[in-house]
Design a protein around this motif. Structure first.
Motif, short mmCIF file in Angstrom:
data_model
loop_
_atom_site.label_atom_id
_atom_site.label_comp_id
_atom_site.label_asym_id
_atom_site.label_seq_id
_atom_site.Cartn_x
_atom_site.Cartn_y
_atom_site.Cartn_z
N ALA A 1400 0.90 -1.27 -0.10
CA ALA A 1400 -0.02 0.14 0.06
C ALA A 1400 0.78 1.35 -0.04
O ALA A 1400 0.69 2.50 -0.72
N ASP A 1401 1.83 1.37 0.76
CA ASP A 1401 2.74 2.45 0.80
C ASP A 1401 3.49 2.65 -0.64
O ASP A 1401 3.45 3.85 -0.91
N ALA A 1402 3.93 1.61 -1.30
CA ALA A 1402 4.48 1.77 -2.43
C ALA A 1402 3.46 2.51 -3.52
O ALA A 1402 3.56 3.44 -4.52
N LEU A 1403 2.04 1.85 -3.15
CA LEU A 1403 1.04 2.21 -4.22
C LEU A 1403 0.73 3.96 -4.10
O LEU A 1403 0.43 4.76 -4.95
N ALA A 1404 0.73 4.15 -2.69
CA ALA A 1404 0.40 5.62 -2.38
C ALA A 1404 1.26 6.33 -2.99
O ALA A 1404 1.01 7.57 -3.38
N ALA A 1405 2.67 6.24 -2.83
CA ALA A 1405 3.74 7.10 -3.34
C ALA A 1405 3.71 7.20 -4.76
O ALA A 1405 3.76 8.17 -5.35
N ALA A 1406 3.23 6.18 -5.58
CA ALA A 1406 3.13 6.02 -6.89
C ALA A 1406 2.25 6.95 -7.32
O ALA A 1406 2.39 7.55 -8.32
N ALA A 1407 1.08 6.91 -6.73
CA ALA A 1407 -0.25 7.42 -7.01
C ALA A 1407 -0.02 9.10 -6.88
O ALA A 1407 -0.23 9.72 -7.78
N GLY A 1408 0.87 9.47 -6.07
CA GLY A 1408 1.05 10.81 -5.40
C GLY A 1408 2.27 11.31 -6.80
O GLY A 1408 1.71 12.32 -7.23
#
Length: 1487
Positions: A1400-1408
């Motif tokens: 989830a952290d990697a996803l959030a960073a990628a989305a931002g």
């Protein structure tokens, strides 16, 4: 008509006349077809329209007195029965029609009976007028002796009298049907109240390939350990070795759904075994595969390779833990050579009990001591080793525990089949016990292998192990020293040959059309009518011509030069149907070529005309139409003379009686006939007028004929020549018109005739289409002649016109009026080019194919071989025996043999002729001059087989024996008795043995000995064990014959279409049987022809059922087919908006395209519609997207089109390293500066790996880590420039930016330039303005923009990259959330499991990061203009609302070059496009 006149339909008798069916209408299953009917009230003219085109025209009126309209004195008596002919019933009739290509069903199978000649019969009345009238039309074609597909195109008159029809039906007794009569002499069909007159039918093109091409295989013995490489071709030997190994796995798995896994073990993705293995298993009927690929920690590059194959890709490694569980097959490479015992054990742990491990290893890898120890340690057993050219495939299995309990069944070669009972009991026991059942055969001709393949799928079959030990001395027992080691391997099939253990395998044969032979006798034809790209040389039947006396007045001539005539072009492109030719040419294989020059059999140089088949290396010529070539002409010059001058003399002198002083109009004056006619007319002292199509042609005529006044030359492309003639002759007109123009130009030419003029029509089109001609022209006392030179070919020697033509040409050669025409010469390899060149109409004079070079004077002609597709022909003097020849397949085989030259057939069937269809076929052949005898001898007895061959020898030396006899007694083994085996074995085993013995003694000239076997013997079919045994025994006999140097071939057929057992018992031609669909008869015969020309003893032919129903034809085909017709090599280079007319389509190409669309794609378009087609529309038709219709870019669902971004397949979402070195093609010692590649919007450089791999210099990728500043483009570029300069302090710098990265690279170049560094910039499908065009398009969708809406849109789009969602709904939901953080966490929740291994952290960073990059790109405007050189590569299929230069012209001050590459935004990074980009980079860096 009833509606218009306010009557009831059953009280409305009508007469329709001059009905013309203008075009076929193909009815679709899904959409209704609507016809619009217009009737003119005064004249009764009507037309029926559909989709804006006229389909049918004619006239219609009410029949006030229908009885007076009928023909009166028709002979209604039934024809007297003929000796030996039986009436035809419904099945007979529809079987024949099915073979011609009519697939009738339901109430359209309405013909109940017919006499053998199709004169009188009965039709069913189902209260349906449509089907009833259709069956009348069907009845009309029964008696026509043809195998072609004809459709009605004209009907002179139809009377429909409903009351008479209903009265006729009421008068019938119970179970009776409506009588129908075909009066051939007056061309009338009548039944009930309906009378049809003058039905004209035309040959219709058949669907080129109604089913997939058959799979042709050889079935051969191969050792389990083969140390020899099968073929020199490395890819082929690798494929064969793999196929052999996989078939062994399949045979022992005992399942049709295979669970397969492969461990990649860091191997290059291109070198995976899975794609090859799936391709090999795809060719096995019925087998389904569930495949997994353990790709290790970086699955993305592997996933890309197998994405279309339905393979599950997992991130397991395979070295330590099992990749899957219970697999039938686990594959890996270099395990023994590189990875060692631990990996071997881990792979073995994934196997099911019957599973096997397939390893691709270097040669002799298992000969090492350490390797053998590793295998032993993993408790594995070597089962098979297949050596290929570059590696070997090794199969290992876990040591099986072979149960002690066993039964041995000895399948003895006895006629009593005593062993069947013991086998039945043993199979029943094996069903419930853990035991082994050994089926052993020591007789060489025993069919135990086929028996076992069928039994393995029956209850208890898992325990079966077959041992085929031909001529083995030692009796079998599991413990016997000769057999013990093999028994421990516990394999299903074990064959011992010459001391080597092995098994039989099916190996694919190369493409039959690709196999070319060097032959002396060959002709040219299209393989698909109407498709010029299928023109090939084909072996000709003249190879047997020298073995027997030639027909009277003919000579076998060798062809040196063969000109093309317009008729050949019309036939090859399918514009002229073969039935428009005279005589019986329509059914013949070769119809191209009318003239030739070459040498007669006595060596003299000759030129001549033939009815057909002149485009060949040798021809059978009519001596009456041969001329000796004058010494001063070359053979090339001579070839241009015969047809052109004969046509011109036949028209002008013989039929037109041209005299000196008359005036002549010759159309198309630069054509062959045109030039000949002008030459003859000028020599005869006539005034000549002519027409041409271009200024070049006008200039040519003035040069060739100085005596022709230039003002007498008109235009053949419109009707202005009519005024020219009227003016020049002061309104009188001309005495003779030699016409080849059509439509309005035909009528204008008719109007050019003077009083007493003669009109000479040599064009075929108007004659064939029945074009109307006004009668008033005959008031000028004129005559109209149809000039068909072809008619003279069938004429006898004494025919006055024929003699006159020959005399005219001979005199013309002497006087100088006949002189060779200019010619464009093509070689014998340039078939398609020659035909296409002639079809464009650009040529002047003749187009000639040079088949062989002329020898210098006095030299002896040598023999010349042409490379051609081999064809099997029957020897006309020999007799061919067909056992079982009156069955469905037998009659078709006989029909094919007759077509291929057989003139003597002996059909053997114990019951003789029983059906009307059999009698009908035999009558047809006899009427065609074939001697057909029917024998009822029993070939299953030795005496009967010898008697049969003696009967055949009375007709002629025996050339071939074909055994097609079969009897079925299908049941599982628990219901089988020895008697059943005897009944099935008699026609196959006994007959084949006896025929083998008899032919050795009585048929010294035998060429073919063929037994028809079955796929159920080769591949197994439960319930057919007796049939499997019988077929297998025949195969062994054929193998033995080949070993003795005698002909022998057994063919394992799949189900047979149209006439086979399957279609008769199980329904239609689409029934799937054992993974195959019934193979059409035409396809079977073509396959048999190919197999007879090959040296294999046992072969197989079947059409595989489509395992994935949806896999339709690739969309490219339609586009390429059309491009090929237009002569465009690469359709991708053509503008999508240019229509076909602008691309140079002429009328002939239009006809070819029209037919291609109708035949292959069921698309019916008018010629006008075809002219306006574009390649974009064609792609749309073929099921692809119609590219950018109307020039509008495809709308995006959110911020950017789907293929611009791709996260789901990436290895990492947020990269850890800014600079990564990418593998490239740089030489280690080369001192070259690197390329820096900037990431696309995803932030990682994975997608650029293919391009990098081909660059001949070091390559570094720049990636967007969490630390990269995303405030604006300048900040991000500064961050990257710092990293770049740290790695490479000195300029020049080479940057590549792709997609979003193009904007970043542009800004980096500006910054480097302002720091005084030399820079070179390469942009791939991107520019500073590129992303902005996509984001603004996303923004335009909303009336009001807010920061929240922008964030929501971008994040909704981000989710869409991972899974299917409704973007508008998700965006609305995200917009309502209170903050950016809340939106991001909802986004990660929505993506959830779809992100695979990403947290989830990697996803959030990628989305931002994704959103901020979009904002940066959207707001970026370059601060200055760049002076550095820029190269832009754009993707042809990426539709952006930008100019060709992607807006770079405004921001570049230096040199800018753009290149368009084939592909989409994604595929530009792969294949040829990637190679072009890499080559450009390599060149930049080298300078």
């Amino acid at each position: 008509m009833a509606k218009l006149h306010n009557r009831k339909p059953e009280e409305t008798p009508i007469v329709m006349e001059n009905i013309q069916f203008r075009r076929a209408t193909i009815v679709s299953r899904d959409t209704p077809v609507r016809f619009l009917i217009n009737v003119l009230e005064g004249t009764g003219e009507f037309d029926v329209c559909e989709g804006g085109a006229v389909v049918v025209t004619g006239t219609v009126r009410l029949a006030e007195d229908p009885r007076a309209e009928r023909l009166r004195d028709l002979d209604e008596a039934r024809p007297a029965p003929e000796q030996g002919l039986l009436p035809l019933n419904t099945d007979d009739i529809y079987k024949e029609l099915r073979l011609r290509g009519y697939n009738y069903g339901g109430i359209f199978r309405g013909i109940r009976t017919s006499d053998p000649r199709g004169v009188a019969g009965e039709l069913a009345w189902d209260d349906n007028w449509i089907s009833f009238m259709d069956t009348m039309l069907q009845f009309g074609i029964i008696g026509v002796d043809t195998r072609e597909l004809y459709l009605p195109t004209r009907l002179q008159r139809a009377l429909i009298d409903p009351q008479a029809q209903l009265a006729a039906v009421a008068a019938l007794g119970e179970g009776r049907h409506v009588p129908v009569r075909m009066h051939r002499d007056i061309d009338v069909i009548s039944a009930g109240g309906i009378e049809l007159r003058g039905v004209k039918t035309s040959l219709a093109p058949r669907r080129a390939n109604p089913q997939a091409a058959p799979t042709l295989e050889k079935y051969v013995f191969l050792p389990y350990d083969n140390a020899t490489v099968a073929t020199e071709d490395t890819s082929r030997s690798k494929r064969d070795a793999l196929t052999v190994s996989l078939q062994l796995v399949l045979e022992n798995a005992g399942a049709l759904k295979l669970k397969v896994a492969e461990a990649a073990l860091d191997r290059a993705p291109e070198a995976l075994l899975t794609p090859l293995a799936l391709q090999a298993l795809e060719a096995e009927p019925q087998v389904r595969v569930d495949a997994t690929l353990a790709a290790g920690p970086t699955p993305a590059p592997y996933a890309a390779v197998v994405k279309d194959l339905g393979v599950k890709v997992v991130a397991k490694d395979g070295r330590t833990a099992p990749v899957e569980s219970d697999c039938h097959l686990v594959m890996a490479a270099d395990v023994v050579a590189r990875h060692g015992a631990g990996t071997l054990a881990a792979l073995a742990a994934a196997l099911a009990p019957t599973g096997m491990l397939l390893l691709e290893e270097p040669h002799k890898a298992l000969d090492e001591r350490a390797a053998r120890d590793a295998v032993d340690k993993a408790e594995l057993l070597l089962v098979s080793r297949q050596v290929a050219a570059s590696c070997e495939y090794v199969l290992l299995r876990r040591r099986p525990a072979v149960p002690e309990r066993h039964v041995v069944i000895d399948v003895a070669d006895d006629k009593e089949y005593r062993w069947v009972d013991a086998l039945r009991e043993a199979m029943a026991r094996a069903e419930g016990e853990d035991m082994r059942l050994y089926v052993v055969a020591r007789a060489a001709d025993c069919g135990a292998l086929g028996l076992a393949t069928c039994l393995r799928a029956e209850p208890g079959g898992r325990a079966l192990r077959v041992y085929y030990l031909p001529n083995a001395k030692e009796a079998f027992s599991p413990a016997a020293p000769a057999y013990a080691a093999q028994v421990q391997r516990d394999l299903a099939v074990n064959v011992l040959r010459a001391g080597v253990w092995g098994c039989y395998r099916h190996l694919a044969l190369g493409d039959a059309a690709a196999a070319q032979l060097q032959v002396e006798h060959a002709y040219v034809n299209t393989l698909t009518r109407g498709d010029l790209s299928s023109l090939r040389w084909i072996e000709s039947p003249l190879r047997h011509a020298r073995d027997q006396p030639l027909p009277p007045r003919t000579d076998l001539c060798t062809v040196y030069c063969a000109p093309l005539n317009f008729r050949d072009i019309m036939l090859a492109t399918g514009k002229l149907p073969p039935d428009a030719l005279p005589g019986n040419l329509a059914g013949q294989e070769c119809i191209l070529g009318l003239e030739f020059s070459g040498r007669a059999s006595n060596g003299k140089r000759v030129m001549g005309m033939v009815a057909a088949c002149g485009l060949a290396s040798t021809v059978l010529a009519d001596k009456g139409f041969l001329w000796e070539v004058p010494a001063k002409w070359t053979l090339e010059e001579a070839s241009t003379v015969p047809v052109a001058y004969s046509t011109a003399y036949y028209a002008l002198s013989v039929r037109g009686r041209m005299r000196a002083g008359e005036s002549v109009l010759v159309h198309a004056g630069t054509g062959g006939v045109g030039q000949a006619a002008i030459s003859i007319a000028l020599a005869a002292g006539c005034t000549v007028f002519t027409t041409v199509g271009t200024p070049d042609k006008r200039a040519f005529l003035r040069e060739r004929f100085p005596a022709l006044p230039p003002e007498n030359i008109g235009n053949s492309r419109d009707t202005s020549f009519e005024q020219l003639i009227k003016r020049r002759t002061r309104g009188r007109g001309v005495d003779l018109v030699l016409n080849s123009l059509a439509a309005d130009k035909l009528h204008a030419s008719v109007r050019c005739l003077a009083e007493g003029g003669r009109f000479l029509e040599i064009g075929k089109l108007d004659l064939s289409n029945d074009t109307a001609l006004g009668m008033s022209i005959f008031l000028k006392n004129t005559t109209f002649h149809g000039i068909l030179l072809d008619a003279l070919f069938d004429a006898g020697e004494e025919h006055s016109d024929k003699a006159a033509v020959v005399r005219c040409v001979t005199e013309g050669m002497a006087s100088g009026a006949v002189r060779p025409l200019p010619a464009t010469v093509f070689s014998d390899h340039q078939l398609e080019q020659a035909f296409r060149y002639m079809a464009t109409g650009k040529h002047i004079g003749k187009v000639v194919l040079r088949v062989r070079e002329e020898e210098p004077a006095g030299a002896r002609p040598g023999s010349k071989l042409v490379s051609a597709i081999p064809r099997t022909y029957m020897h006309p003097a020999k007799c061919y025996v067909l056992v079982g020849g009156l069955g469905g397949f037998g009659l078709e085989l006989a029909q094919w043999m007759v077509k291929r030259g057989a003139t003597k057939l002996l059909l053997n069937s114990r019951s003789g002729v029983r059906t009307g269809y059999q009698a009908w076929c035999i009558r047809r052949w006899r009427e065609a001059g074939v001697r057909v005898a029917v024998s009822t001898a029993d070939a299953a007895s030795a005496g009967g087989a010898a008697a049969l061959l003696r009967e055949a020898a009375a007709l002629g030396p025996v050339g071939g024996v074909f055994n097609l006899a079969a009897v079925l007694r299908d049941a599982f083994i628990d219901k089988q008795t020895p008697a059943d085996f005897q009944v099935v074995g008699k026609p196959k085993i006994d007959a084949t043995k006896n025929l083998d013995a008899a032919t050795r003694e009585l048929a010294p000239e035998l060429e073919y000995f063929v037994a028809f076997s079955s796929v159920s013997c080769g591949r197994g079919n439960p319930g057919q064990s007796n049939y499997g045994l019988a077929n297998s025994a025949m195969e062994r006999i054929c193998e033995r014959r080949q070993a003795d140097g005698l002909p022998g071939l057994a063919v394992q057929w799949g189900a047979i279409g149209e006439v086979g057992l399957i279609v008769e018992t199980m329904g239609g031609d689409e029934t799937v049987v054992g993974g195959t669909v019934p193979q059409r008869i035409a396809s079977c015969m073509e396959a048999l022809g190919s197999l007879l020309a090959l040296p294999h003893a046992v072969a197989a032919s079947m059409v595989l059922a489509d395992k994935r129903r949806a896999a339709a034809a690739p969309t490219q085909d339609l586009v390429h087919a059309v491009a090929n017709i237009l002569g465009i090599k690469d359709p991708s280079k053509v503008s999508d908006s240019a229509n076909l007319a602008e691309l140079g389509m002429d009328s002939l190409m239009g006809a070819e395209i029209k037919q291609t669309l109708e035949r292959g794609y069921d698309v019916v378009l008018g010629v006008g519609e075809i002219r306006t087609l574009t390649f974009a529309k064609l792609r749309g038709m073929a099921g692809g997207e119609e590219a950018g219709a109307g020039g509008e870019p495809a709308p995006a669902d959110a911020a950017a089109p789907a293929d611009l971004v791709q996260f789901a397949a990436l290895g990492e979402l947020m990269p850890k390293q800014v600079l990564v070195k990418l593998p490239s093609a740089a030489k280690t010692d080369a001192d070259l500066k690197p390329v820096f590649m900037v990431h696309p919007i995803e932030g990682v450089v994975d997608l650029l790996r293919v391009v990098a791999g081909a660059v001949r210099a070091p390559v570094y990728g720049l990636q967007c880590t969490a630390a990269a500043p995303l405030d604006d483009m300048a900040a991000l570029a500064r961050f990257y420039v710092t990293h770049v300069r740290a790695l490479q302090p000195q300029p020049p710098y080479t940057l590549l930016g792709y997609s979003f990265g193009a904007g970043v690279a542009f800004e980096m170049a500006l910054q480097l330039e302002s720091a005084g560094c030399e820079t070179r910039l390469v942009l791939v499908d991107g520019s500073p303005a590129f992303v902005a065009t996509h984001t603004t398009r996303g923004k335009k969708k909303r009336a009001a923009r807010t920061p929240q809406a922008d964030e929501a849109d971008a994040l909704a789009y981000f989710v869409q990259l991972f899974k299917e969602i409704d973007p508008a709904k998700v965006a609305a939901e995200l917009e309502r959330l209170p903050s950016w953080e809340a939106r991001v966490s909802r986004t990660t929740a929505l993506v959830g499991a779809a992100a695979g291994s990403h947290g989830a952290d990697a996803l959030a960073a990628a989305a931002g990061s994704f959103y901020r990059k979009l904002v940066v790109a959207d707001t970026y405007k370059p601060a200055g203009r760049l002076r550095a050189p820029v190269t832009l590569f754009t993707a042809r299929d990426n539709y952006v609302a930008l100019d060709e230069d992607y807006g770079l012209r405004e921001v570049c001050a230096g040199p800018l070059s753009t290149h368009q590459l084939a592909g989409t935004h994604r595929t530009i990074l792969a294949g040829d496009a990637a190679a072009s980009i890499a080559a450009h980079l390599s060149e930049l860096l080298a300078h």
